[in-house]
Design a protein around this motif. Structure first.
Motif, PDB file in Angstrom:
ATOM      1  N   UNK A   1      46.393  51.699 -20.458  1.00  0.00           N
ATOM      2  CA  UNK A   1      45.181  51.911 -21.260  1.00  0.00           C
ATOM      3  C   UNK A   1      45.334  51.340 -22.662  1.00  0.00           C
ATOM      4  N   UNK A   2      46.505  51.528 -23.260  1.00  0.00           N
ATOM      5  CA  UNK A   2      46.739  50.965 -24.591  1.00  0.00           C
ATOM      6  C   UNK A   2      46.694  49.439 -24.555  1.00  0.00           C
ATOM      7  N   UNK A   3      47.276  48.855 -23.524  1.00  0.00           N
ATOM      8  CA  UNK A   3      47.263  47.399 -23.408  1.00  0.00           C
ATOM      9  C   UNK A   3      45.827  46.883 -23.290  1.00  0.00           C
ATOM     10  N   UNK A   4      45.000  47.579 -22.518  1.00  0.00           N
ATOM     11  CA  UNK A   4      43.597  47.179 -22.377  1.00  0.00           C
ATOM     12  C   UNK A   4      42.862  47.301 -23.700  1.00  0.00           C
ATOM     13  N   UNK A   5      43.137  48.372 -24.461  1.00  0.00           N
ATOM     14  CA  UNK A   5      42.470  48.561 -25.750  1.00  0.00           C
ATOM     15  C   UNK A   5      42.846  47.451 -26.736  1.00  0.00           C
ATOM     16  N   UNK A   6      44.134  47.105 -26.793  1.00  0.00           N
ATOM     17  CA  UNK A   6      44.575  46.055 -27.709  1.00  0.00           C
ATOM     18  C   UNK A   6      43.989  44.707 -27.306  1.00  0.00           C
ATOM     19  N   UNK A   7      43.995  44.417 -26.014  1.00  0.00           N
ATOM     20  CA  UNK A   7      43.439  43.143 -25.538  1.00  0.00           C
ATOM     21  C   UNK A   7      41.957  43.032 -25.860  1.00  0.00           C
ATOM     22  N   UNK A   8      41.238  44.150 -25.706  1.00  0.00           N
ATOM     23  CA  UNK A   8      39.805  44.130 -26.010  1.00  0.00           C
ATOM     24  C   UNK A   8      39.556  43.941 -27.499  1.00  0.00           C
ATOM     25  N   UNK A   9      40.409  44.549 -28.340  1.00  0.00           N
ATOM     26  CA  UNK A   9      40.227  44.382 -29.785  1.00  0.00           C
ATOM     27  C   UNK A   9      40.502  42.958 -30.228  1.00  0.00           C
ATOM     28  N   UNK A  10      41.533  42.343 -29.647  1.00  0.00           N
ATOM     29  CA  UNK A  10      41.894  40.982 -30.057  1.00  0.00           C
ATOM     30  C   UNK A  10      40.871  39.968 -29.554  1.00  0.00           C
ATOM     31  N   UNK A  11      40.385  40.164 -28.330  1.00  0.00           N
ATOM     32  CA  UNK A  11      39.487  39.183 -27.723  1.00  0.00           C
ATOM     33  C   UNK A  11      38.027  39.602 -27.733  1.00  0.00           C
ATOM     34  N   UNK A  12      37.736  40.845 -28.143  1.00  0.00           N
ATOM     35  CA  UNK A  12      36.373  41.347 -28.086  1.00  0.00           C
ATOM     36  C   UNK A  12      35.459  40.689 -29.109  1.00  0.00           C
ATOM     37  N   UNK A  13      34.150  40.872 -28.875  1.00  0.00           N
ATOM     38  CA  UNK A  13      33.156  40.266 -29.760  1.00  0.00           C
ATOM     39  C   UNK A  13      32.532  41.264 -30.726  1.00  0.00           C
ATOM     40  N   UNK A  14      32.995  42.534 -30.709  1.00  0.00           N
ATOM     41  CA  UNK A  14      32.481  43.527 -31.641  1.00  0.00           C
ATOM     42  C   UNK A  14      31.160  44.145 -31.247  1.00  0.00           C
ATOM     43  N   UNK A  15      30.616  43.795 -30.090  1.00  0.00           N
ATOM     44  CA  UNK A  15      29.369  44.388 -29.636  1.00  0.00           C
ATOM     45  C   UNK A  15      29.601  45.812 -29.133  1.00  0.00           C
ATOM     46  N   UNK A  16      28.502  46.494 -28.819  1.00  0.00           N
ATOM     47  CA  UNK A  16      28.584  47.905 -28.459  1.00  0.00           C
ATOM     48  C   UNK A  16      29.444  48.107 -27.223  1.00  0.00           C
ATOM     49  N   UNK A  17      29.266  47.290 -26.207  1.00  0.00           N
ATOM     50  CA  UNK A  17      30.031  47.460 -24.980  1.00  0.00           C
ATOM     51  C   UNK A  17      31.520  47.209 -25.203  1.00  0.00           C
ATOM     52  N   UNK A  18      31.839  46.212 -26.018  1.00  0.00           N
ATOM     53  CA  UNK A  18      33.247  45.927 -26.299  1.00  0.00           C
ATOM     54  C   UNK A  18      33.887  47.078 -27.062  1.00  0.00           C
ATOM     55  N   UNK A  19      33.164  47.641 -28.022  1.00  0.00           N
ATOM     56  CA  UNK A  19      33.694  48.779 -28.782  1.00  0.00           C
ATOM     57  C   UNK A  19      33.878  49.986 -27.875  1.00  0.00           C
ATOM     58  N   UNK A  20      32.927  50.226 -26.992  1.00  0.00           N
ATOM     59  CA  UNK A  20      33.038  51.357 -26.073  1.00  0.00           C
ATOM     60  C   UNK A  20      34.231  51.197 -25.143  1.00  0.00           C
ATOM     61  N   UNK A  21      34.466  49.968 -24.660  1.00  0.00           N
ATOM     62  CA  UNK A  21      35.609  49.730 -23.782  1.00  0.00           C
ATOM     63  C   UNK A  21      36.918  49.904 -24.541  1.00  0.00           C
ATOM     64  N   UNK A  22      36.991  49.362 -25.746  1.00  0.00           N
ATOM     65  CA  UNK A  22      38.227  49.438 -26.532  1.00  0.00           C
ATOM     66  C   UNK A  22      38.554  50.878 -26.901  1.00  0.00           C
TER      67      UNK A  22
END
Length: 265
Positions: free
Chosen positions: A161-182
């Motif tokens: 779960x931590x790995x997924x959160x970090x990956x989403x923060x580094x590669x995410x676009x900052x939109x609502x869905x990305x923030x919710x996933x992270x």
């Protein structure tokens, strides 16, 4: 522990739903900055930050509990029980980081000193130290927790779960869905970490009280017992914990009282 997990999942789902609701145009339009601070998963001082901080603080306290019991184990010749105190300090550091945003401040400082963000917003500067520190402590914890499979599996799930959160923060676009996933993955990782510590604390306590089933040897005869000893019926061998990393348990004979043979007159 099942109720504990269900309550935690319910709280995470509720926080995710509140963030999605507060991000709708109807609610965002009546706020000053477009967000409800208490429901903002990506903000400071929110309910999500409180949930993660408390979960990590409790995980650190449970790790201290495991340390106080684990250090009395007589077959730990190398003092591996000390890793639990390191784990407690790591979980406490993560708890403080949740409320004080230490990792973001560290990334900003390193970006200013070096003059480069390396990649994206500079999150790489805190991801790498966290990776090596938590990887070293977590891998050593897994070795110590290997006899309790539920706690080991839960700790591995938390790491995922931590790995997924970090990956989403580094590669995410900052939109609502990305923030919710992270943030959802991070909160779930905190919950699973606390659950892993609790399950293993239960295992250690039961082991100290002698309430766990003992493993039985496949055979009473050690692999190097002679045929003469087997024929004479002397199969009373016991397993002794081997010191200093010997891979197989040592075998020693039980002490027996030998009756003197009658003398010829």
């Amino acid at each position: 522990f099942g109720v504990w997990l269900l309550v935690g999942l319910g709280m995470i789902g509720g926080l995710e739903a509140l963030y999605a609701w507060s991000s709708t145009p109807a609610v965002a339009g009546i706020t000053t900055d477009g967000r409800v601070a208490a429901f903002n998963l990506d903000g400071e001082g929110s309910l999500a930050v409180w949930f993660s901080s408390v979960s990590l603080l409790l995980a650190g306290l449970v790790a201290v509990l495991v340390y106080t019991i684990r250090r009395h184990k007589t077959d730990d010749y190398h003092g591996y029980y000390r890793v639990w105190m390191w784990a407690a300090m790591c979980w406490l550091l993560m708890s403080i980081d949740e409320t004080a945003s230490l990792h973001e401040g560290f990334a900003g400082m390193m970006t200013y000193v070096t003059g480069t963000a390396v990649y994206g917003d500079g999150s790489v500067w805190w991801v790498l130290p966290y990776f090596f520190l938590l990887g070293a402590v977590g891998s050593r914890l897994l070795v110590d927790m290997r006899r309790c499979r539920p706690s080991s599996a839960t700790l591995l799930a938390a790491a995922g779960c931590y790995a997924l959160a970090v990956l989403t923060q580094v590669l995410g676009d900052g939109l609502v869905r990305a923030v919710m996933l992270e943030e959802g993955a991070e909160m779930l990782g905190d919950l699973l970490l606390l659950l892993a510590m609790g399950v293993h604390a239960r295992h250690v306590i039961l082991d100290a009280e002698g309430l766990l089933p003992q493993r039985r040897l496949e055979s009473d005869r050690p692999p190097y017992q002679s045929e003469a000893g087997l024929a004479s019926g002397t199969q009373d061998w016991i397993a002794v914990d081997s010191p200093h990393g010997t891979p197989q348990p040592l075998f020693r004979r039980r002490s027996r009282t030998v009756e003197p043979e009658p003398m010829d007159t």
